[in-house]
Design a protein around this motif. Sequence first.
Motif, PDB file in Angstrom:
ATOM      1  N   MET A  66      -2.470 -11.941  21.394  1.00 32.61           N
ATOM      2  CA  MET A  66      -3.055 -11.575  20.098  1.00 32.61           C
ATOM      3  C   MET A  66      -3.033 -10.066  19.835  1.00 32.61           C
ATOM      4  O   MET A  66      -3.807  -9.558  19.043  1.00 32.61           O
ATOM      5  N   HIS A  67      -2.135  -9.348  20.475  1.00 34.12           N
ATOM      6  CA  HIS A  67      -1.930  -7.916  20.246  1.00 34.12           C
ATOM      7  C   HIS A  67      -1.310  -7.723  18.859  1.00 34.12           C
ATOM      8  O   HIS A  67      -0.347  -8.401  18.505  1.00 34.12           O
ATOM      9  N   VAL A  68      -1.863  -6.800  18.064  1.00 35.11           N
ATOM     10  CA  VAL A  68      -1.337  -6.527  16.725  1.00 35.11           C
ATOM     11  C   VAL A  68      -0.092  -5.655  16.847  1.00 35.11           C
ATOM     12  O   VAL A  68      -0.151  -4.528  17.323  1.00 35.11           O
ATOM     13  N   ILE A  69       1.031  -6.207  16.396  1.00 35.04           N
ATOM     14  CA  ILE A  69       2.307  -5.494  16.455  1.00 35.04           C
ATOM     15  C   ILE A  69       2.460  -4.575  15.251  1.00 35.04           C
ATOM     16  O   ILE A  69       2.833  -3.412  15.384  1.00 35.04           O
ATOM     17  N   ALA A  70       2.174  -5.100  14.046  1.00 30.50           N
ATOM     18  CA  ALA A  70       2.329  -4.301  12.824  1.00 30.50           C
ATOM     19  C   ALA A  70       1.527  -4.930  11.691  1.00 30.50           C
ATOM     20  O   ALA A  70       1.190  -6.107  11.733  1.00 30.50           O
ATOM     21  N   GLU A  71       1.249  -4.122  10.675  1.00 28.51           N
ATOM     22  CA  GLU A  71       0.602  -4.593   9.457  1.00 28.51           C
ATOM     23  C   GLU A  71       1.636  -4.574   8.344  1.00 28.51           C
ATOM     24  O   GLU A  71       2.344  -3.586   8.168  1.00 28.51           O
ATOM     25  N   HIS A  72       1.711  -5.673   7.615  1.00 30.53           N
ATOM     26  CA  HIS A  72       2.743  -5.875   6.593  1.00 30.53           C
ATOM     27  C   HIS A  72       2.098  -5.812   5.212  1.00 30.53           C
ATOM     28  O   HIS A  72       1.060  -6.419   4.983  1.00 30.53           O
ATOM     29  N   SER A  73       2.758  -5.117   4.278  1.00 35.06           N
ATOM     30  CA  SER A  73       2.268  -5.017   2.906  1.00 35.06           C
ATOM     31  C   SER A  73       3.426  -5.290   1.950  1.00 35.06           C
ATOM     32  O   SER A  73       4.518  -4.724   2.097  1.00 35.06           O
ATOM     33  N   TYR A  74       3.177  -6.170   0.982  1.00 34.75           N
ATOM     34  CA  TYR A  74       4.178  -6.539  -0.016  1.00 34.75           C
ATOM     35  C   TYR A  74       3.515  -6.475  -1.387  1.00 34.75           C
ATOM     36  O   TYR A  74       2.397  -6.954  -1.562  1.00 34.75           O
ATOM     37  N   THR A  75       4.200  -5.878  -2.367  1.00 33.44           N
ATOM     38  CA  THR A  75       3.650  -5.741  -3.716  1.00 33.44           C
ATOM     39  C   THR A  75       4.679  -6.211  -4.742  1.00 33.44           C
ATOM     40  O   THR A  75       5.864  -5.901  -4.633  1.00 33.44           O
ATOM     41  N   PHE A  76       4.183  -6.955  -5.731  1.00 39.93           N
ATOM     42  CA  PHE A  76       5.009  -7.405  -6.842  1.00 39.93           C
ATOM     43  C   PHE A  76       4.300  -7.041  -8.136  1.00 39.93           C
ATOM     44  O   PHE A  76       3.099  -7.251  -8.273  1.00 39.93           O
ATOM     45  N   SER A  77       5.040  -6.483  -9.097  1.00 41.22           N
ATOM     46  CA  SER A  77       4.459  -6.164 -10.400  1.00 41.22           C
ATOM     47  C   SER A  77       5.543  -6.257 -11.469  1.00 41.22           C
ATOM     48  O   SER A  77       6.739  -6.245 -11.173  1.00 41.22           O
ATOM     49  N   VAL A  78       5.102  -6.374 -12.708  1.00 40.29           N
ATOM     50  CA  VAL A  78       6.019  -6.371 -13.844  1.00 40.29           C
ATOM     51  C   VAL A  78       5.679  -5.155 -14.686  1.00 40.29           C
ATOM     52  O   VAL A  78       4.539  -4.983 -15.108  1.00 40.29           O
ATOM     53  N   GLU A  79       6.667  -4.294 -14.897  1.00 36.52           N
ATOM     54  CA  GLU A  79       6.479  -3.093 -15.711  1.00 36.52           C
ATOM     55  C   GLU A  79       7.585  -3.062 -16.757  1.00 36.52           C
ATOM     56  O   GLU A  79       8.768  -3.100 -16.412  1.00 36.52           O
ATOM     57  N   ASP A  80       7.174  -3.003 -18.000  1.00 37.13           N
ATOM     58  CA  ASP A  80       8.100  -3.068 -19.124  1.00 37.13           C
ATOM     59  C   ASP A  80       8.921  -4.349 -19.007  1.00 37.13           C
ATOM     60  O   ASP A  80       8.366  -5.428 -18.977  1.00 37.13           O
ATOM     61  N   ASP A  81      10.221  -4.256 -18.898  1.00 38.17           N
ATOM     62  CA  ASP A  81      11.084  -5.434 -18.808  1.00 38.17           C
ATOM     63  C   ASP A  81      11.647  -5.621 -17.400  1.00 38.17           C
ATOM     64  O   ASP A  81      12.710  -6.221 -17.225  1.00 38.17           O
ATOM     65  N   PHE A  82      10.936  -5.128 -16.391  1.00 41.15           N
ATOM     66  CA  PHE A  82      11.444  -5.180 -15.027  1.00 41.15           C
ATOM     67  C   PHE A  82      10.395  -5.689 -14.044  1.00 41.15           C
ATOM     68  O   PHE A  82       9.213  -5.375 -14.157  1.00 41.15           O
ATOM     69  N   GLN A  83      10.855  -6.477 -13.073  1.00 41.92           N
ATOM     70  CA  GLN A  83      10.020  -6.902 -11.959  1.00 41.92           C
ATOM     71  C   GLN A  83      10.227  -5.902 -10.834  1.00 41.92           C
ATOM     72  O   GLN A  83      11.363  -5.592 -10.473  1.00 41.92           O
ATOM     73  N   GLU A  84       9.133  -5.405 -10.286  1.00 42.50           N
ATOM     74  CA  GLU A  84       9.179  -4.414  -9.215  1.00 42.50           C
ATOM     75  C   GLU A  84       8.679  -5.049  -7.916  1.00 42.50           C
ATOM     76  O   GLU A  84       7.611  -5.658  -7.894  1.00 42.50           O
ATOM     77  N   TYR A  85       9.466  -4.923  -6.851  1.00 42.04           N
ATOM     78  CA  TYR A  85       9.099  -5.437  -5.539  1.00 42.04           C
ATOM     79  C   TYR A  85       9.058  -4.266  -4.557  1.00 42.04           C
ATOM     80  O   TYR A  85       9.941  -3.412  -4.591  1.00 42.04           O
ATOM     81  N   GLN A  86       8.051  -4.255  -3.677  1.00 44.45           N
ATOM     82  CA  GLN A  86       7.977  -3.219  -2.644  1.00 44.45           C
ATOM     83  C   GLN A  86       7.447  -3.833  -1.361  1.00 44.45           C
ATOM     84  O   GLN A  86       6.572  -4.712  -1.397  1.00 44.45           O
ATOM     85  N   MET A  87       7.967  -3.368  -0.233  1.00 42.68           N
ATOM     86  CA  MET A  87       7.519  -3.834   1.066  1.00 42.68           C
ATOM     87  C   MET A  87       7.381  -2.627   1.991  1.00 42.68           C
ATOM     88  O   MET A  87       8.202  -1.718   1.951  1.00 42.68           O
ATOM     89  N   PHE A  88       6.335  -2.654   2.817  1.00 38.78           N
ATOM     90  CA  PHE A  88       6.180  -1.625   3.839  1.00 38.78           C
ATOM     91  C   PHE A  88       5.573  -2.263   5.088  1.00 38.78           C
ATOM     92  O   PHE A  88       4.538  -2.921   5.022  1.00 38.78           O
ATOM     93  N   CYS A  89       6.268  -2.079   6.207  1.00 41.52           N
ATOM     94  CA  CYS A  89       5.816  -2.626   7.481  1.00 41.52           C
ATOM     95  C   CYS A  89       6.538  -1.863   8.586  1.00 41.52           C
ATOM     96  O   CYS A  89       7.737  -1.604   8.473  1.00 41.52           O
ATOM     97  N   MET A  90       5.825  -1.523   9.649  1.00 41.91           N
ATOM     98  CA  MET A  90       6.455  -0.796  10.738  1.00 41.91           C
ATOM     99  C   MET A  90       7.519  -1.662  11.420  1.00 41.91           C
ATOM    100  O   MET A  90       8.538  -1.158  11.873  1.00 41.91           O
ATOM    101  N   LEU A  91       7.315  -2.970  11.463  1.00 37.91           N
ATOM    102  CA  LEU A  91       8.275  -3.887  12.067  1.00 37.91           C
ATOM    103  C   LEU A  91       9.385  -4.264  11.087  1.00 37.91           C
ATOM    104  O   LEU A  91      10.570  -4.142  11.399  1.00 37.91           O
ATOM    105  N   CYS A  92       9.028  -4.743   9.914  1.00 34.80           N
ATOM    106  CA  CYS A  92      10.004  -5.252   8.934  1.00 34.80           C
ATOM    107  C   CYS A  92      10.698  -4.146   8.160  1.00 34.80           C
ATOM    108  O   CYS A  92      11.768  -4.362   7.600  1.00 34.80           O
TER     109      CYS A  92
END
Length: 113
Positions: A66-92
């Motif tokens: 149960m050792h924590v390897i990394a914390e993963h963050s994913y964000t999705f948003s819609v701005e104007d006429d575009f879908q924005e995706y972002q990911m940040f993780c030390m592993l991924c």
Amino acid sequence: MCGDCIKQRCPDRGSICLDTGAYLLNFQGCSECKVREPLVVRDRHEETEEDGEETVTYQHVCPNCMHVIAEHSYTFSVEDDFQEYQMFCMLCGRGADTVSVLPDDPRRQQPLF
């Protein structure tokens, strides 16, 4: 988060943005118990803001100790006429992508003359 368990910290993944799973090619093995098993997800949270932005966070954890390897963050948003995706993780790694919601992406239209 543990930098000893991974091969490269925050590799550049270009436009790849994952809201589930793990980039196991970057997983070296657990530095605590020395086991290299597929990781489990712990403390997964999904939040949706009033403006429609969605955020998914979770931890990559060793199934053996149960050792924590990394914390993963994913964000999705819609701005104007575009879908924005972002990911940040030390592993991924880190990644970002923008996709048009219109049938024809205005950024890819070529001038007629």
